[in-house]
Design a protein around this motif. Structure first.
Motif, mmCIF file in Angstrom:
data_model
loop_
_atom_site.group_PDB
_atom_site.id
_atom_site.type_symbol
_atom_site.label_atom_id
_atom_site.label_comp_id
_atom_site.label_asym_id
_atom_site.label_seq_id
_atom_site.Cartn_x
_atom_site.Cartn_y
_atom_site.Cartn_z
ATOM 1 N N GLY A 10 0.814 -1.198 0.000
ATOM 2 C CA GLY A 10 0.000 0.000 0.000
ATOM 3 C C GLY A 10 0.849 1.251 0.000
ATOM 4 N N LEU A 11 0.264 2.323 0.517
ATOM 5 C CA LEU A 11 0.898 3.635 0.533
ATOM 6 C C LEU A 11 1.322 3.984 1.955
ATOM 7 N N VAL A 12 2.552 4.469 2.094
ATOM 8 C CA VAL A 12 3.065 4.831 3.405
ATOM 9 C C VAL A 12 3.996 6.027 3.247
ATOM 10 N N GLN A 13 4.145 6.797 4.306
ATOM 11 C CA GLN A 13 5.063 7.927 4.267
ATOM 12 C C GLN A 13 6.496 7.470 4.547
ATOM 13 N N THR A 14 7.432 8.296 4.145
ATOM 14 C CA THR A 14 8.838 8.024 4.429
ATOM 15 C C THR A 14 9.041 7.776 5.917
ATOM 16 N N GLY A 15 9.787 6.703 6.217
ATOM 17 C CA GLY A 15 10.034 6.337 7.599
ATOM 18 C C GLY A 15 9.022 5.364 8.172
ATOM 19 N N GLY A 16 7.960 5.111 7.435
ATOM 20 C CA GLY A 16 6.918 4.208 7.900
ATOM 21 C C GLY A 16 7.265 2.747 7.688
ATOM 22 N N SER A 17 6.305 1.904 8.036
ATOM 23 C CA SER A 17 6.504 0.458 7.956
ATOM 24 C C SER A 17 5.331 -0.203 7.235
ATOM 25 N N LEU A 18 5.647 -1.309 6.601
ATOM 26 C CA LEU A 18 4.640 -2.160 5.980
ATOM 27 C C LEU A 18 5.081 -3.608 6.136
ATOM 28 N N ARG A 19 4.112 -4.503 6.109
ATOM 29 C CA ARG A 19 4.408 -5.929 6.161
ATOM 30 C C ARG A 19 3.728 -6.630 5.009
ATOM 31 N N LEU A 20 4.515 -7.381 4.261
ATOM 32 C CA LEU A 20 3.987 -8.192 3.183
ATOM 33 C C LEU A 20 3.931 -9.646 3.624
ATOM 34 N N SER A 21 2.890 -10.337 3.175
ATOM 35 C CA SER A 21 2.741 -11.760 3.449
ATOM 36 C C SER A 21 2.560 -12.506 2.126
ATOM 37 N N CYS A 22 2.956 -13.758 2.137
ATOM 38 C CA CYS A 22 2.818 -14.576 0.934
ATOM 39 C C CYS A 22 2.502 -15.996 1.360
ATOM 40 N N ALA A 23 1.293 -16.451 1.034
ATOM 41 C CA ALA A 23 0.863 -17.804 1.375
ATOM 42 C C ALA A 23 1.095 -18.716 0.175
ATOM 43 N N MET A 83 8.971 -4.446 6.440
ATOM 44 C CA MET A 83 9.710 -3.329 5.856
ATOM 45 C C MET A 83 9.593 -2.123 6.778
ATOM 46 N N ASP A 84 10.701 -1.715 7.357
ATOM 47 C CA ASP A 84 10.750 -0.575 8.265
ATOM 48 C C ASP A 84 11.612 0.531 7.661
ATOM 49 N N SER A 85 11.478 1.725 8.223
ATOM 50 C CA SER A 85 12.265 2.870 7.765
ATOM 51 C C SER A 85 12.209 3.016 6.246
ATOM 52 N N LEU A 86 11.022 2.937 5.726
ATOM 53 C CA LEU A 86 10.846 2.950 4.271
ATOM 54 C C LEU A 86 11.258 4.286 3.669
ATOM 55 N N LYS A 87 11.802 4.177 2.457
ATOM 56 C CA LYS A 87 12.274 5.347 1.722
ATOM 57 C C LYS A 87 11.534 5.425 0.382
ATOM 58 N N PRO A 88 11.483 6.604 -0.212
ATOM 59 C CA PRO A 88 10.822 6.713 -1.530
ATOM 60 C C PRO A 88 11.410 5.760 -2.567
ATOM 61 N N TRP A 112 6.374 -16.750 -9.162
ATOM 62 C CA TRP A 112 6.112 -15.572 -8.377
ATOM 63 C C TRP A 112 4.653 -15.421 -8.021
ATOM 64 N N GLY A 113 4.411 -14.629 -6.994
ATOM 65 C CA GLY A 113 3.065 -14.230 -6.642
ATOM 66 C C GLY A 113 2.544 -13.183 -7.618
ATOM 67 N N GLN A 114 1.367 -12.650 -7.273
ATOM 68 C CA GLN A 114 0.698 -11.734 -8.205
ATOM 69 C C GLN A 114 1.272 -10.329 -8.180
ATOM 70 N N GLY A 115 2.103 -10.034 -7.204
ATOM 71 C CA GLY A 115 2.681 -8.706 -7.102
ATOM 72 C C GLY A 115 1.849 -7.795 -6.232
ATOM 73 N N THR A 116 2.540 -6.933 -5.494
ATOM 74 C CA THR A 116 1.886 -5.972 -4.590
ATOM 75 C C THR A 116 2.588 -4.625 -4.722
#
Length: 122
Positions: A10-23, A83-88, A112-116
Motif C-alpha cells: 500500500g501507501l506509506v510515508q517516508t520512515g513508515g513500515s509495511l508488512r507483506l505476506s505470501c501464502a 519493511m521498516d524505515s521505508l524510503k521513496p 512468483w506471486g501476483q505482485g503488490t
C-alpha cells in the motif's frame, strides 16, 4: 502447480513500515527457499531478500539491509517481509517467489506471486 498469494502493501510515508505476506500452496513449503523481489519501471527486477527452508539463513540486498526482515512460518506455509524505515526509493511492485526446486537457492523459473504495489511518499 505452485500458487503464491500475496497480501499487504500500500501507501506509506517516508520512515513508515509495511508488512507483506505470501501464502504458498502446491509445494512442500518447508523444503523450499523463498524470496522477495521488486520491480521498478525501466530498472528490471531486483532481489530484495531470500530465506532458506528452515529460516536459519537469510540474504538481504545492500539497499534494504538493516531495514527489512524476511521470515517464514512453515506451519502456515507463509513467508513475510517486514519493511521498516521505508524510503521513496523502495517504491516498487513487490513479488514473493518460490525456489526452483527443494533445497536450492535458485529462482530462475520465476514462480512468483501476483505482485503488490508499495508506494512510499516523501
Amino acid at each position: 502447480q505452485v500458487h503464491l498469494i500475496q497480501s499487504g502493501g500500500g501507501l506509506v510515508q517516508t520512515g513508515g513500515s509495511l508488512r507483506l505476506s505470501c501464502a504458498a500452496s502446491g509445494l512442500t513449503f518447508s523444503t523450499y527457499y523463498m524470496g522477495w523481489f521488486r520491480q521498478v519501471p525501466e530498472k528490471g527486477h531486483e532481489v530484495v531478500a531470500k530465506i532458506n527452508w528452515t529460516g536459519a539463513w537469510k540474504y538481504y540486498s545492500d539497499s534494504v539491509k538493516g531495514r527489512f526482515t524476511i521470515s517464514r512460518d512453515n506451519t502456515k506455509n507463509t513467508v513475510y517481509l517486514q519493511m521498516d524505515s521505508l524510503k521513496p526509493e523502495d517504491t516498487a511492485v513487490y513479488y514473493c517467489a518460490a525456489g526452483d526446486s527443494a533445497y536450492r537457492d535458485s529462482f530462475h523459473d520465476r514462480r512468483w506471486g501476483q505482485g503488490t504495489q508499495v508506494t512510499v511518499s516523501s
